[in-house]
Design a protein around this motif. Structure first.
Motif, PDB file in Angstrom:
ATOM      1  N   LYS A   1     -34.242  11.646 -44.333  1.00 56.21           N
ATOM      2  CA  LYS A   1     -35.087  12.688 -44.594  1.00 56.21           C
ATOM      3  C   LYS A   1     -36.112  12.487 -45.941  1.00 56.21           C
ATOM      4  O   LYS A   1     -35.701  11.701 -46.909  1.00 56.21           O
ATOM      5  N   ARG A   2     -37.123  12.818 -45.842  1.00 56.62           N
ATOM      6  CA  ARG A   2     -38.229  12.680 -46.788  1.00 56.62           C
ATOM      7  C   ARG A   2     -37.638  13.076 -48.189  1.00 56.62           C
ATOM      8  O   ARG A   2     -38.146  12.671 -49.238  1.00 56.62           O
ATOM      9  N   ASN A   3     -36.875  14.137 -48.262  1.00 57.02           N
ATOM     10  CA  ASN A   3     -36.523  14.757 -49.683  1.00 57.02           C
ATOM     11  C   ASN A   3     -35.801  13.966 -50.268  1.00 57.02           C
ATOM     12  O   ASN A   3     -35.512  13.452 -51.291  1.00 57.02           O
TER      13      ASN A   3
ATOM     14  N   ILE B   1     -38.353  10.869 -41.725  1.00 61.61           N
ATOM     15  CA  ILE B   1     -38.469  12.149 -41.058  1.00 61.61           C
ATOM     16  C   ILE B   1     -38.734  13.179 -42.053  1.00 61.61           C
ATOM     17  O   ILE B   1     -38.195  13.220 -43.054  1.00 61.61           O
TER      18      ILE B   1
ATOM     19  N   THR C   1     -32.763   6.693 -39.489  1.00 61.02           N
ATOM     20  CA  THR C   1     -33.837   7.687 -40.220  1.00 61.02           C
ATOM     21  C   THR C   1     -33.173   8.126 -41.780  1.00 61.02           C
ATOM     22  O   THR C   1     -32.110   7.891 -41.676  1.00 61.02           O
TER      23      THR C   1
END
Length: 93
Positions: A6-8, A92, A4
Motif C-alpha cells: 500500500k502507498r501509505n 496500490i 503488492t
C-alpha cells in the motif's frame, strides 16, 4: 499474482532516512512516472530532502546512488501518486 504494497506504507518507509542499527542511509529500488509520462527506474536510491514543502506538494525526494551509496544523479521530486513500484512490489492505493 504479483506482490503488492500500500502507498501509505511506502511513504512511511520513505520517511525513514537511515537504518537505526547501522546508521547508514536506507537503500531501495523505485519505479515512477515523471510528469511528462517518462517511466524512470532507479535500482538503488535513497530518500533525500528538497527545497520545497514535500507534504503540501505531495512529493518525496529521491536520489539515485551507486553500490557504494555515492550520489550518481541530482535529487528528484517524485509525486506520491506516480510511484509504480517500490522494492519490486507493486504500489496500490
Amino acid at each position: 499474482m504479483a506482490t503488492t504494497i500500500k502507498r501509505n506504507l511506502v511513504l512511511k518507509e520513505l520517511d525513514i532516512k537511515e537504518d537505526p542499527i547501522t546508521g547508514k542511509q536506507r537503500v531501495f529500488s523505485i519505479v515512477f512516472d515523471k510528469k511528462n509520462g517518462e517511466r524512470v527506474y532507479y535500482p538503488r536510491a535513497v530518500s533525500c530532502g528538497l527545497n520545497m514543502d514535500l507534504k503540501t506538494n505531495r512529493c518525496r525526494g529521491i536520489l539515485a546512488v551507486d553500490k557504494d551509496g555515492i550520489a550518481i544523479s541530482h535529487p528528484t521530486p517524485v509525486g506520491i501518486d506516480r510511484i509504480i513500484r517500490y522494492n519490486d512490489l507493486i504500489v496500490i492505493f
